[in-house]
Design an enzyme around this catalytic site. Structure first.
Site, PDB file in Angstrom:
ATOM      1  N   SER A   1      -4.321  -8.868  -0.860  1.00 16.09           N
ATOM      2  CA  SER A   1      -5.075  -8.130   0.145  1.00 16.09           C
ATOM      3  C   SER A   1      -4.843  -8.679   1.563  1.00 16.09           C
ATOM      4  O   SER A   1      -3.716  -8.795   2.004  1.00 16.09           O
ATOM      5  CB  SER A   1      -6.558  -8.110  -0.236  1.00 16.09           C
ATOM      6  OG  SER A   1      -7.246  -7.149   0.512  1.00 16.09           O
TER       7      SER A   1
ATOM      8  N   ASP B   1      -5.054   3.313  -3.857  1.00 13.69           N
ATOM      9  CA  ASP B   1      -5.724   2.351  -2.985  1.00 13.69           C
ATOM     10  C   ASP B   1      -6.195   3.052  -1.710  1.00 13.69           C
ATOM     11  O   ASP B   1      -5.394   3.613  -0.963  1.00 13.69           O
ATOM     12  CB  ASP B   1      -4.733   1.220  -2.637  1.00 13.69           C
ATOM     13  CG  ASP B   1      -5.407   0.030  -1.958  1.00 13.69           C
ATOM     14  OD1 ASP B   1      -6.491   0.214  -1.379  1.00 13.69           O
ATOM     15  OD2 ASP B   1      -4.826  -1.061  -2.004  1.00 13.69           O
TER      16      ASP B   1
ATOM     17  N   HIS C   1      -7.771  -0.362  -4.897  1.00 13.46           N
ATOM     18  CA  HIS C   1      -7.576  -1.682  -4.297  1.00 13.46           C
ATOM     19  C   HIS C   1      -8.042  -2.796  -5.253  1.00 13.46           C
ATOM     20  O   HIS C   1      -7.442  -3.867  -5.290  1.00 13.46           O
ATOM     21  CB  HIS C   1      -8.350  -1.752  -2.982  1.00 13.46           C
ATOM     22  CG  HIS C   1      -7.943  -2.906  -2.115  1.00 13.46           C
ATOM     23  ND1 HIS C   1      -6.736  -2.955  -1.471  1.00 13.46           N
ATOM     24  CD2 HIS C   1      -8.583  -4.059  -1.799  1.00 13.46           C
ATOM     25  CE1 HIS C   1      -6.640  -4.084  -0.786  1.00 13.46           C
ATOM     26  NE2 HIS C   1      -7.750  -4.770  -0.973  1.00 13.46           N
TER      27      HIS C   1
END
Lengths: 312, 388
Positions: free
Chosen positions: A125, A224, A254
Site C-alpha cells: 500500500s 481496488d 485493496h
C-alpha cells in the site's frame, strides 16, 4: 502442486520466533524492528524487508513473513516513525517524508549493521510509494515486490477521502484528516510535505522508476478502489522495462486478505517471485512449503500478544 | 499442504502482465462485504444455496469414496432433483468412522465434540474449511455490530489458545484471539471470577467495545458473582455477550432464554437485551449461525437447513418441528450433509430485524426413543456399510 510442511524441518523454538531490535536514528529517534529467521534447511535466500501499509502494525504482516521464512528468507519488519506502533512519534505527525526517512534508516541499518548480502523489499500500500523512491535513490536494493502499492498518491487520497486534497488551497485545509474513521492526521503539514517532497503525482513515480534497473514485480487488485492496476502499470513503464512484471489479482479489493483464497494465491505467487528474484532469475521458483492454518493463527496470536505487551 | 495450482492467464505478449484468479463462487459470497449475504433477497439467497450445495455435493462425490459408496447405495449416481434428495450422514456416523474428502496431508486436525455423553464425534478440517468457518463468523459481524479489530477486546470464558487441543468448541472460541485482544479465563473459582470482573473493567477502559463469550452456564455463573458484588461492571451499550454451547447445563433442564437474557442484562448493566446473542454450531457443521437483534438465528446462503420428519426423513413444512438437517457447502474436508440430533423449526422471509432470509430455532435435543433411534440407526447403518 504438492508441498511440504515446514514443521518437520524446524524446531518449535525456531518456528516463528520474533527477535526485536531498536535502531537509533541520528536525530535521537527510535525505530523498532522485528526479525524472523528462515526456518528451512534449504539454502538461505537472503534478506527481505517488509514495509507495512499505512496504519497497519507489524503483526499484520505475520502471514507474509511466515511464507517467506518458510521458504528460506530472513525477514525484517519495522514500525515507521510517526505511526501507530512502538517507534518514535505519533501518527498525528505522519508525513510522506517521515515514512521515507524511516524506511531509509532501516535499509541503511540492514546494510551497515547487519551486513546483509541479498536485500529485497516487499512493500504494501502506501509504503510502496516510499520503496519506489528508495529504489531510485539507493543502489543497495536487489529487487522490489509491491502489493496494492500506491503509485499516484494524489489519486489514491482523492478516492480515500472523496476530495482532491492536493488541489485545496493551503488556507482552506482542515486542521485534521481522519483515516478509516479513527486515525487522525495533522492535515496541513502532510499537505505541505507532499508538495515539498514531490510526492503527489503518479508521473513523479514514473520518472523516478525510469532510472531504476533492479527487477520489480507488482501485485495489484482488479477491484481496488484506492489503487488501480492501470496506475501501477503506467508507473512501472513495462514497455520500457522488460524486467518488470505486474500481477493483477482477480476478485480482490485493496484489502487482499479479506478473501483467504485470493490472499493465499498471492502469498504463494509473491513468495515464488521473491525466490526467483533472490536467485537472479527472471521467473518465479516453486514454493516449497506453506504454513498451515494452525501455524498461521498461532503466529498471529503470538505476535498480537507480543505487540500488546510492548504497547505497539 | 496443497496449494492451488494457478496457471497464469498471460494478458500481454511479453508475459509481463498476468492475472491470478483464485476466486470461487462460495468464497466470494462468504468473504464479500458489498453486500454481505444477509443484504441479499431471499430469492437470490435460495438460488445461491441451490447452486453452491449442488457443487459441494459433486465435490464430495468425487473426493470422498465413503460418501460416494453411500450415495450409490441410497439413491444411485443418477444425480439429484431437489437438495432434499442428498443422502444425509447422521452425526452418529462420525462417532464410528473417519469420513474425509481430502488427503491426510491436507487435514489440519481431527476435532472432536465436547463429549458430555458417551462416544465423541471425530471430524476433520482442512485449511479451506477452517478459513470459511472464520469467514462465516466474520461475515455476520454486521448482525452483531461493526467491531473494529483493534477497537474491541474479548473476554473468553474458556481456555486460552495454548490450552486448547482438539475439542472443537474450545478451538473455535480460541480463534477469536487471532482477531481481537483476548483474555481467556475459565470461571471455576472465586479467584477466577474476580479476574473476569477485573478483565471486563480493564478492557472497557482500554477499548471501545467488549465482547464476553462463553457457554451459557459460565455466563450465568459470572452473572451470579457480579450480582453478589453489586454489579460492578458497567457494560451499558459497549458490551456484547455471546453465548455458545449447551443450554441444559445451566440448570439441568430447559432454560428460559428470556429470563436468562434479563439476568445477563441486569448483571452487566447493559442497555438492551439485544446485546445478548446466542450462536449455534456443532463439530459436524462448518458454519456458525448467529442471532440477530431480535434473537432469530439467520442461516447463511451456503447452508441449506431442513427439519425432517423422524419417520420418513422428508422435510416438514416451515414452522413445524422436525429433526434438523444441514447441507453446508462451505466444508471441503468432509461431506457436511448431516442429520443432527436436535429438534427445531425453520422460517423464511422477512425477519423483524429487517433482513430477509432463512432462520432456524433449535428447540431441544432429540429425546424420544423413536426420533433418537432414527438417528442412531442411521449412524450405525452408515458405519456398518462403510466397514463392508
Amino acid at each position: 502442486m504438492q508441498q511440504d510442511s515446514v514443521s518437520s524441518t524446524a524446531s518449535s523454538d525456531e518456528l516463528g520466533r520474533v527477535d526485536e531490535d531498536v535502531i537509533e536514528t541520528g536525530d535521537g529517534r527510535r525505530i523498532v524492528v522485528w526479525r524472523t529467521c528462515a526456518v528451512t534447511r534449504d539454502a538461505r535466500r537472503g534478506t527481505i524487508l517488509l514495509a507495512p501499509g499505512f496504519c497497519r502494525r507489524m503483526y499484520n504482516l505475520a502471514t507474509l513473513a511466515q511464507y517467506l521464512t518458510f521458504n528460506g528468507f530472513e525477514v525484517y519488519r519495522y514500525d515507521p516513525l510517526n505511526h501507530l506502533g512502538p517507534s518514535s512519534g505519533v501518527l498525528y505527525d505522519f508525513t510522506m517524508s517521515s515514512g521515507y526517512y524511516g524506511m531509509n534508516a532501516v535499509l541503511s541499518w540492514l546494510r551497515g549493521e547487519r551486513d546483509v548480502d541479498s536485500l529485497g523489499i516487499v512493500a504494501t500500500s502506501l509504503s510502496a510509494r516510499h520503496a519506489y523512491r528508495a529504489c531510485g535513490e539507493r543502489h543497495d536494493i536487489d529487487y522490489l515486490l509491491t502489493a496494492v502499492g500506491v503509485t499516484h498518491l494524489r489519486a489514491t487520497l482523492q478516492r480515500v477521502f472523496g476530495v482532491d486534497w492536493a488541489a485545496c488551497e493551503r488556507e482552506l485545509l482542515a486542521p485534521t484528516v481522519v483515516f478509516e474513521d479513527k486515525h487522525v492526521i495533522h492535515g496541513p503539514p502532510f499537505w505541505e510535505d507532499a508538495y515539498a517532497g514531490d510526492w503527489w503525482e503518479g508521473t513523479t513515480t514514473q520518472r523516478e522508476l525510469d532510472s531504476v534497473d533492479i527487477p520489480i514485480v507488482a501485485f495489484a487488485a482488479r477491484d481496488d478502489d484506492w489503487v488501480q492496476p492501470h496506475e501501477v502499470e503506467a508507473a512501472l513503464g513495462l514497455s520500457r522495462h522488460r524486467e518488470r512484471r505486474l500481477c493483477e489479482l482477480a476478485g480482490s479489493g485493496h484489502n487482499v486478505s479479506q478473501n483467504p483464497a485470493v490472499a493465499q494465491a498471492m502469498l504463494v505467487s509473491m513468495t515464488g517471485e521473491a525466490m526467483g528474484l533472490a536467485a537472479g532469475f527472471d521467473r518465479p521458483l516453486d514454493v516449497k512449503s506453506e504454513p498451515t492454518f494452525t501455524q498461521i493463527t498461532e503466529q498471529i496470536i503470538k505476535e498480537r500478544r507480543l505487540s500488546a505487551r510492548e504497547g505497539s | 499442504m496443497t496449494a492451488r495450482c494457478l496457471e497464469p492467464e498471460r494478458t500481454d505478449a511479453a508475459g509481463q502482465v498476468w492475472v491470478l484468479d483464485a476466486t470461487t463462487a462460495i468464497d466470494t459470497l462468504i468473504f464479500s462485504d458489498s453486500p454481505y449475504w444477509y443484504g441479499l433477497s431471499l430469492e437470490v439467497q435460495q438460488e445461491r444455496t441451490d447452486r453452491l450445495v449442488r457443487a459441494a455435493f459433486e465435490f464430495h462425490l468425487e473426493n470422498c469414496p465413503l460418501f460416494r459408496a453411500y450415495v450409490e447405495r441410497e439413491i444411485g449416481l443418477r444425480g439429484i432433483g431437489s437438495l432434499e434428495e442428498i443422502p444425509l450422514v447422521s452425526t452418529r456416523a462420525f462417532k464410528f468412522s473417519e469420513i474425509s474428502s481430502v488427503p491426510a496431508s491436507m487435514i489440519e486436525q481431527w476435532y472432536r465434540s465436547s463429549g458430555t455423553s458417551g462416544l465423541t464425534s471425530r471430524v476433520p478440517r482442512d485449511r479451506r474449511s477452517l478459513e470459511r468457518l472464520v469467514g462465516s463468523v466474520h461475515s455476520v459481524a454486521g448482525l452483531l455490530g461493526r467491531w473494529d479489530d483493534d477497537g474491541a477486546a474479548v473476554v473468553n470464558l474458556g481456555p486460552g489458545r495454548e490450552h486448547v487441543d482438539d475439542v472443537w468448541f474450545q478451538y473455535v472460541m480460541s480463534l477469536i484471539e487471532a482477531i481481537h485482544e483476548t483474555d481467556s479465563i475459565i470461571p471455576s473459582s472465586l479467584n477466577d471470577m474476580e479476574r473476569i470482573a477485573a478483565a471486563c473493567k480493564r478492557r472497557l477502559a482500554e477499548y471501545d467495545d467488549l465482547i464476553i463469550a462463553g457457554p451459557p452456564f459460565y455466563i450465568a455463573s459470572v452473572c451470579d458473582f457480579l450480582e453478589e458484588r453489586g454489579r460492578p461492571v458497567q457494560g451499558e451499550s459497549r458490551i456484547t455477550v455471546l453465548t455458545a454451547g449447551g443450554w441444559k447445563r445451566v440448570a439441568g433442564a430447559d432454560v428460559d432464554r428470556k429470563a436468562f437474557r434479563a439476568q445477563v442484562r441486569q448483571a452487566f448493566n447493559l442497555t438492551s437485551e439485544a446485546q445478548i446473542r446466542d450462536v449455534f454450531n456443532q463439530v459436524e457443521l462448518n458454519s456458525v449461525l448467529f442471532e440477530c437483534s431480535v434473537h432469530e438465528k439467520h442461516v447463511p446462503p451456503w447452508v441449506h437447513v431442513a427439519p425432517r420428519d423422524p419417520d420418513t426423513l422428508l422435510p416438514v413444512p416451515d414452522g413445524q418441528l422436525g429433526i434438523m438437517s444441514y447441507l453446508d457447502a462451505s466444508c471441503t474436508a468432509f461431506p457436511c450433509f448431516i442429520l443432527a440430533e436436535d429438534l427445531g423449526t425453520v422460517v423464511r422471509g422477512k425477519c423483524a430485524c429487517g433482513r430477509e432470509g432463512v432462520r432456524v430455532d433449535i428447540v431441544r435435543r432429540v429425546e424420544t426413543r423413536a426420533a433418537k433411534g432414527c438417528a442412531l440407526t442411521m449412524g450405525r447403518l452408515h458405519a456398518a456399510r462403510q466397514r463392508q
